[in-house]
Design a protein around this motif. Structure first.
Motif, mmCIF file in Angstrom:
data_model
loop_
_atom_site.group_PDB
_atom_site.id
_atom_site.type_symbol
_atom_site.label_atom_id
_atom_site.label_comp_id
_atom_site.label_asym_id
_atom_site.label_seq_id
_atom_site.Cartn_x
_atom_site.Cartn_y
_atom_site.Cartn_z
ATOM 1 N N TRP A 49 30.927 40.497 53.756
ATOM 2 C CA TRP A 49 31.447 40.393 52.389
ATOM 3 C C TRP A 49 32.922 40.030 52.430
ATOM 4 C CZ3 TRP A 49 33.481 44.898 49.029
ATOM 5 C CH2 TRP A 49 33.790 44.422 47.747
ATOM 6 N N THR A 50 33.237 38.855 51.912
ATOM 7 C CA THR A 50 34.623 38.458 51.740
ATOM 8 C C THR A 50 35.098 39.012 50.413
ATOM 9 O OG1 THR A 50 34.287 36.428 53.021
ATOM 10 C CG2 THR A 50 36.224 36.522 51.586
ATOM 11 N N ILE A 51 36.034 39.924 50.454
ATOM 12 C CA ILE A 51 36.419 40.697 49.273
ATOM 13 C C ILE A 51 37.306 39.859 48.348
ATOM 14 C CG2 ILE A 51 37.660 42.771 48.502
ATOM 15 C CD1 ILE A 51 36.841 44.007 51.246
ATOM 16 N N PRO A 52 36.927 39.716 47.097
ATOM 17 C CA PRO A 52 37.747 38.943 46.155
ATOM 18 C C PRO A 52 39.155 39.520 46.022
ATOM 19 C CG PRO A 52 35.572 39.365 45.244
ATOM 20 C CD PRO A 52 35.690 40.208 46.479
ATOM 21 N N ARG A 53 40.116 38.640 45.739
ATOM 22 C CA ARG A 53 41.508 39.084 45.583
ATOM 23 C C ARG A 53 41.636 40.124 44.470
ATOM 24 N NH1 ARG A 53 43.706 37.419 50.318
ATOM 25 N NH2 ARG A 53 43.946 35.151 50.467
ATOM 26 N N SER A 54 40.854 39.961 43.391
ATOM 27 C CA SER A 54 40.966 40.891 42.266
ATOM 28 C C SER A 54 40.607 42.312 42.690
ATOM 29 C CB SER A 54 40.059 40.436 41.118
ATOM 30 O OG SER A 54 38.707 40.358 41.544
ATOM 31 N N ILE A 55 39.565 42.466 43.518
ATOM 32 C CA ILE A 55 39.167 43.795 43.990
ATOM 33 C C ILE A 55 40.176 44.315 45.004
ATOM 34 C CG2 ILE A 55 37.395 45.070 45.264
ATOM 35 C CD1 ILE A 55 35.303 43.309 43.977
ATOM 36 N N GLU A 56 40.666 43.435 45.869
ATOM 37 C CA GLU A 56 41.666 43.846 46.861
ATOM 38 C C GLU A 56 42.922 44.374 46.176
ATOM 39 O OE1 GLU A 56 44.652 41.857 50.211
ATOM 40 O OE2 GLU A 56 42.888 40.736 49.534
ATOM 41 N N GLN A 57 43.361 43.692 45.127
ATOM 42 C CA GLN A 57 44.619 44.048 44.479
ATOM 43 C C GLN A 57 44.490 45.229 43.532
ATOM 44 O OE1 GLN A 57 45.679 40.317 42.683
ATOM 45 N NE2 GLN A 57 46.056 39.325 44.653
ATOM 46 N N LYS A 58 43.269 45.520 43.089
ATOM 47 C CA LYS A 58 43.084 46.627 42.156
ATOM 48 C C LYS A 58 42.466 47.832 42.848
ATOM 49 C CE LYS A 58 41.106 47.756 37.638
ATOM 50 N NZ LYS A 58 40.250 47.296 36.511
ATOM 51 N N TRP B 159 42.025 36.756 54.199
ATOM 52 C CA TRP B 159 41.090 37.470 53.330
ATOM 53 C C TRP B 159 40.594 38.736 54.014
ATOM 54 C CZ3 TRP B 159 39.699 35.887 48.396
ATOM 55 C CH2 TRP B 159 40.098 34.602 48.028
ATOM 56 N N LEU B 160 40.376 39.782 53.215
ATOM 57 C CA LEU B 160 39.724 40.972 53.730
ATOM 58 C C LEU B 160 38.221 40.704 53.819
ATOM 59 C CD1 LEU B 160 41.465 43.930 51.829
ATOM 60 C CD2 LEU B 160 41.742 43.271 54.228
ATOM 61 N N VAL B 161 37.638 41.037 54.978
ATOM 62 C CA VAL B 161 36.215 40.790 55.197
ATOM 63 C C VAL B 161 35.573 42.064 55.721
ATOM 64 C CG1 VAL B 161 34.503 39.458 56.480
ATOM 65 C CG2 VAL B 161 36.609 38.344 55.682
ATOM 66 N N GLN B 162 34.445 42.441 55.098
ATOM 67 C CA GLN B 162 33.668 43.586 55.575
ATOM 68 C C GLN B 162 32.520 43.050 56.417
ATOM 69 O OE1 GLN B 162 31.644 46.000 52.597
ATOM 70 N NE2 GLN B 162 31.987 47.849 53.825
ATOM 71 N N GLU B 163 32.410 43.541 57.651
ATOM 72 C CA GLU B 163 31.399 43.040 58.573
ATOM 73 C C GLU B 163 30.001 43.546 58.210
ATOM 74 O OE1 GLU B 163 32.015 40.725 60.718
ATOM 75 O OE2 GLU B 163 34.131 40.765 60.118
ATOM 76 N N SER B 164 29.012 42.925 58.818
ATOM 77 C CA SER B 164 27.610 43.276 58.558
ATOM 78 C C SER B 164 27.333 44.730 58.922
ATOM 79 C CB SER B 164 26.700 42.381 59.382
ATOM 80 O OG SER B 164 26.918 41.017 59.090
ATOM 81 N N PHE C 96 29.167 51.944 25.482
ATOM 82 C CA PHE C 96 28.988 52.476 26.826
ATOM 83 C C PHE C 96 30.300 52.417 27.592
ATOM 84 C CE2 PHE C 96 28.087 51.223 31.305
ATOM 85 C CZ PHE C 96 27.627 52.453 31.751
ATOM 86 N N ARG C 97 30.622 53.517 28.270
ATOM 87 C CA ARG C 97 31.809 53.565 29.140
ATOM 88 C C ARG C 97 31.383 54.206 30.452
ATOM 89 N NH1 ARG C 97 34.078 55.492 24.221
ATOM 90 N NH2 ARG C 97 34.167 57.630 24.986
ATOM 91 N N THR C 98 31.680 53.543 31.544
ATOM 92 C CA THR C 98 31.266 54.077 32.833
ATOM 93 C C THR C 98 32.367 54.887 33.483
ATOM 94 O OG1 THR C 98 30.501 53.487 35.061
ATOM 95 C CG2 THR C 98 31.946 51.917 33.965
ATOM 96 N N ASP C 99 31.956 55.933 34.175
ATOM 97 C CA ASP C 99 32.905 56.739 34.943
ATOM 98 C C ASP C 99 32.854 56.410 36.427
ATOM 99 O OD1 ASP C 99 30.398 57.710 35.477
ATOM 100 O OD2 ASP C 99 30.910 59.825 35.246
ATOM 101 N N VAL C 100 32.128 55.361 36.787
ATOM 102 C CA VAL C 100 31.949 54.987 38.190
ATOM 103 C C VAL C 100 33.071 54.072 38.650
ATOM 104 C CG1 VAL C 100 30.473 53.765 39.836
ATOM 105 C CG2 VAL C 100 29.459 55.278 38.118
ATOM 106 N N GLU C 101 33.732 54.436 39.713
ATOM 107 C CA GLU C 101 34.723 53.577 40.362
ATOM 108 C C GLU C 101 34.097 53.077 41.648
ATOM 109 O OE1 GLU C 101 37.571 52.418 39.376
ATOM 110 O OE2 GLU C 101 37.535 53.489 37.475
ATOM 111 N N ASP C 102 33.742 51.825 41.667
ATOM 112 C CA ASP C 102 32.988 51.268 42.772
ATOM 113 C C ASP C 102 33.660 49.975 43.224
ATOM 114 O OD1 ASP C 102 30.011 51.530 44.070
ATOM 115 O OD2 ASP C 102 30.601 49.443 43.843
ATOM 116 N N THR C 103 33.782 49.777 44.530
ATOM 117 C CA THR C 103 34.476 48.592 45.032
ATOM 118 C C THR C 103 33.539 47.427 45.304
ATOM 119 O OG1 THR C 103 34.274 49.418 47.300
ATOM 120 C CG2 THR C 103 36.297 49.956 46.089
ATOM 121 N N GLY C 104 32.239 47.644 45.162
ATOM 122 C CA GLY C 104 31.294 46.576 45.475
ATOM 123 C C GLY C 104 31.294 45.451 44.455
ATOM 124 N N PRO C 105 30.753 44.277 44.831
ATOM 125 C CA PRO C 105 30.753 43.118 43.925
ATOM 126 C C PRO C 105 29.765 43.310 42.774
ATOM 127 C CG PRO C 105 29.538 42.617 45.904
ATOM 128 C CD PRO C 105 30.152 43.972 46.125
#
Length: 504
Positions: free
Chosen positions: A333-342, A364-369, A495-504
């Motif tokens: 997973w190549t992490i988008p800049r928006s997720i990296e910066q937030k 780019w930040l990359v998460q391996e398999s 609807f408002r979510t309380d989940v903070e998740d870094t996944g795409p």
């Protein structure tokens, strides 16, 4: 010169008014003066009507019978959820040319609403790429009037599927109930706590079941049971109300949808169906992002259905049509800049090490398999410019939620490995997929043919048994459609979510 006396009569609705004034017309006969091209040019309200008459060399189009047919059809427009729109023109005191032009304008507008939708979805949403019917209503109207088959033509414009018919019937039912309904289905009162006895409990059960929080509305007695309280807590969590199981004013407002709200949702859902092509691919994948559900069609029938997680409010999954062209085993997973910066701005080196994330040569930040990868063990690559795709996830516990709008926009599939295996078998690449999976490395398996996939947004859908299933409007996307259909705006809890998740 001989003068003929006759009655000039107007049609109002479908009734013929005979108390008309006496008029005199030179030359004999009982027909009004001919309508000229100049008359129609001056009377035509817009370019579409002008073009319509230009195609017929400015000859008049409407007979009394055709006018009555159009009026009857527009009077019955509630069957399509279009009854809040003013579609019939005021013909009183109009000249023959004005009458012609107004009837044509009304026919084109109503036919266009049935065939292609009352609103243009591309103008309502930043991203909308779903294929529509694009019916040429002007040409169709010309032919229908020429053939004397206006009613048949109008009746064939809207979707003719069992799903659309079910929504139509439900709308008429809810509309009728709404006319005599109170503002609230569940009466206000003291806060209701678990274990209490209250006459409102049956209505509360019905409301929870209607929105998917209880499996069934059946039950006996007025006891507010632990089972009901658990369902209420799930609803409270989804709508940003303190999840304590106590039904106070805020929770009651969420529960009180009522027939008025259901009718609005049904009208919107019919409109969204009119936006879609009448001939979808027999083999395809449809994802309803509002319901958090995927349906896999083979030969036009549902072959598989499963939960999905879609974009959260603020990171909405767009409404688009995009084919799946390959399976990716063990994706990185190549992490988008928006997720990296937030989301990842405050993460330390230990977090990156623990989650197998490093920066590549391009910065780019990359998460391996691996099983802890945010994409899980399979990705379903789609062709689109929005970087939207289907994939597995390492956060499988989120599938247990009723409201599953929790991601950054991509679609997470429940038991994605099982779904990938199903597709690989259906497309004849089972061996290639097994080899790719077993490699433990990112590997690509091209599909011999692309599978059409549609990401749609329907807050009301029809189950395989014909049951109407109401869902919430997590993105607030129904509002603009309601406005286009002529409904008065209303305020709602969202609807408002309380989940903070870094996944795409």
């Amino acid at each position: 010169m001989k003068t003929t006396r006759f009655h000039l009569c107007l049609i109002v609705g479908t009734a013929l008014l005979t108390g008309c004034g006496d008029m005199s017309m030179p030359g004999g006969g009982n027909e009004p003066p001919p309508v000229t091209a100049a008359d129609l040019t001056a009377a035509a309200p817009d370019a579409g009507v002008k073009a319509f008459y230009g195609q017929r060399q400015w000859a008049p189009a409407w007979s009394r019978k055709a006018e009555e047919t159009l009026k009857a059809a527009i009077d019955a427009r509630a069957a399509h959820g279009l009854d809040q729109m003013a579609l019939w023109p005021d013909l009183n005191g109009r000249s023959p040319a004005e009458r012609e032009a107004l009837l044509t304008g009304a026919a084109l507008r109503y036919a266009g609403a049935l065939a292609n939708g009352a609103a243009d979805p591309a103008s309502l949403y930043e991203v909308y790429t779903l294929k529509g019917p694009d019916t040429n209503v002007a040409a169709g109207l010309q032919q229908a009037l020429t053939d004397g088959k206006l009613a048949d033509w109008l009746n064939g414009l809207a979707p003719r599927t069992p799903e659309y018919k079910a929504l139509s019937q439900a709308y008429l039912t809810q509309r009728e109930e709404a006319q005599g309904a109170r503002t609230q289905d569940i009466a206000p009162g003291e806060a209701l706590k678990p274990g209490a006895e209250d006459a409102r409990v049956p209505a509360i059960r019905a409301a929870l079941a209607g929105n998917g929080y209880l499996a069934s509305a059946s039950g006996t007695g007025n006891t507010y049971t632990p089972e009901i309280a658990k369902a209420v807590e799930a609803l409270q969590t989804d709508f940003g109300v303190t999840a304590d199981g106590v039904i106070g004013p805020d929770t009651l407002a969420v529960l009180n949808t009522g027939p008025q709200e259901r009718a609005r949702a049904l009208a919107v859902s019919m409109e969204r169906m009119r936006w879609l092509t009448r001939t979808p691919a027999a083999d395809r994948i449809d994802v309803n992002t509002a319901a958090g559900e995927l349906r896999y069609f083979k030969g036009g029938k549902v072959a598989d259905k499963r939960k999905v997680i879609t974009g959260k409010p603020g990171n909405e999954t767009p409404q688009l049509e995009s084919p799946i062209y390959r399976l990716v085993a063990n994706p990185t997973w190549t992490i988008p800049r928006s997720i990296e910066q937030k989301e990842m701005a405050s993460r330390d080196e230990e977090y990156f090490r623990r989650n197998n994330i490093s920066r590549n040569a391009d910065g780019w930040l990359v998460q391996e398999s691996g099983p802890e990868n945010s994409l899980g063990l399979v990705k379903f690559d789609m062709r689109n410019e929005h970087a939207i795709y289907l994939h597995d996830t390492n956060a499988k516990q989120l599938f247990d939620r009723q409201q599953r709008q929790l991601s950054h926009g991509c679609v997470r599939v429940h038991d994605a490995l099982g779904f990938a295996g199903m597709i690989a078998a259906a497309e004849g690449v089972e061996k290639e997929w097994a080899k790719a999976r077993d490699s433990g490395k990112q590997s690509f398996v091209a599909l011999p043919r692309e599978i059409p996939a549609r990401l749609i947004y329907q807050t009301v859908q029809v189950g395989e048994d014909g049951e109407i299933q109401y869902r919430t409007d997590p993105y607030g996307w129904d509002d603009a459609v309601e406005k286009a259909l002529g409904f008065t705006p209303v305020s709602r809890n969202r609807f408002r979510t309380d989940v903070e998740d870094t996944g795409p």
